[in-house]
Write a protein that holds these residues in place. Structure first.
Motif, PDB file in Angstrom:
ATOM      1  N   TYR A  46       3.286   9.408   5.208  1.00  8.17           N
ATOM      2  CA  TYR A  46       2.097   9.478   4.368  1.00  8.17           C
ATOM      3  C   TYR A  46       1.856  10.909   3.901  1.00  8.17           C
ATOM      4  CZ  TYR A  46       1.353   4.847   6.333  1.00  8.17           C
ATOM      5  OH  TYR A  46       1.516   3.541   6.702  1.00  8.17           O
ATOM      6  N   ASP A  48      -0.356  13.432   3.987  1.00  7.53           N
ATOM      7  CA  ASP A  48      -1.463  14.183   4.578  1.00  7.53           C
ATOM      8  C   ASP A  48      -1.333  15.654   4.188  1.00  7.53           C
ATOM      9  OD1 ASP A  48      -2.001  11.768   5.877  1.00  7.53           O
ATOM     10  OD2 ASP A  48      -0.944  12.382   7.698  1.00  7.53           O
ATOM     11  N   GLU A  60      -4.158  10.490   4.200  1.00 11.07           N
ATOM     12  CA  GLU A  60      -3.874   9.287   3.426  1.00 11.07           C
ATOM     13  C   GLU A  60      -4.039   8.037   4.263  1.00 11.07           C
ATOM     14  OE1 GLU A  60      -0.018   7.268   1.383  1.00 11.07           O
ATOM     15  OE2 GLU A  60      -0.446   9.326   0.745  1.00 11.07           O
ATOM     16  N   LYS A 145      -7.696   7.963   0.288  1.00  9.06           N
ATOM     17  CA  LYS A 145      -7.711   9.345   0.743  1.00  9.06           C
ATOM     18  C   LYS A 145      -9.024   9.586   1.482  1.00  9.06           C
ATOM     19  CE  LYS A 145      -3.809  10.825  -1.103  1.00  9.06           C
ATOM     20  NZ  LYS A 145      -2.695  11.410  -0.326  1.00  9.06           N
TER      21      LYS A 145
END
Length: 235
Positions: A46, A48, A60, A145
């Protein structure tokens, strides 16, 4: 546990009292905080990231479970879900609703953050408040998010009315690339005694005395005993 502690997965699970299987954990039994597992490594699943010198995390949301994926689709090809097929909120949905609640009431959900810096090695990043959430386009799909802002890591305060206000200048996180570089350079051991457990990222020149958090030259691995010994000598 203090911000900057280096731990193994088994130690993290022992600290929390259960085997942490999910990256997002909104409700944790008998605890007044949620838990997230994050990574900003190049191969992380992900997106991040850190902002504001590490005091803010943009995290994320997580993908649909493969068994809930539409036929012929992969999890990375479909929108991250707000709800399960049963109609209950996913972890994405729980975090999202908590962020909306913060905007309405000013009461933020406290989240405890662990960061993966290499396989089997994690760093405790402290407590954050969940303060915002949104959905954005990422290629062909929509993803969640979440914005988390650093707060005081005083564990006792969490159980007695909430963490105290963080003095940001004195609790700045060490950037991930520095953590990775230092861990590799110091071979995952205390630079004083060679211990490979109870490790912590330590400022050689203390941050309070002008030492930098952003260069590996000022960061080292110390075990708890040697860290305490060094602190006593400075005092």
């Amino acid at each position: 546990m203090k911000r900057g502690d280096v731990i193994r997965y088994i130690d993290m699970s022992m600290e929390e009292g259960f085997s942490i299987q999910r990256g997002m954990n909104y409700n944790v039994s008998n605890k007044e905080y949620g838990i997230i597992l994050m990574s900003v490594r190049s191969n992380a699943p992900y997106e991040d990231r850190f902002e504001d010198n590490g005091t803010t995390i943009i995290y994320e949301g997580h993908d649909v479970q493969s068994n809930y994926c539409p036929k012929g689709k992969e999890p990375k090809e479909v929108d991250q879900p707000m709800m399960l097929p049963s109609g209950t909120l996913t972890e994405n949905g729980k975090f999202y609703q908590a962020a909306l609640n913060y905007k309405a009431t000013g009461i933020a959900k406290t989240i405890k953050v662990y960061e993966k810096i290499k396989d089997g090695v994690w760093v405790y990043n402290g407590y954050f408040h969940l303060t915002d959430a949104w959905i954005e386009k990422a290629g062909i799909r929509n993803v969640f998010k979440f914005k988390l802002e650093m707060i005081d890591e005083d564990i006792d305060a969490v159980g007695s009315g909430g963490p105290t206000v963080l003095e940001l200048e004195h609790n700045r996180l060490i950037p991930t690339q520095v953590k990775v570089e230092v861990y590799k350079r110091d071979k995952g051991r205390c630079v004083y005694c060679g211990a490979d457990v109870n490790l912590h990222y330590d400022h050689i020149i203390p941050f309070s005395k002008g030492g930098s958090s952003t260069t590996a030259a000022n960061i080292q691995l110390l075990c708890a005993k040697c860290n305490l010994r060094k602190h006593d000598s400075i005092e």
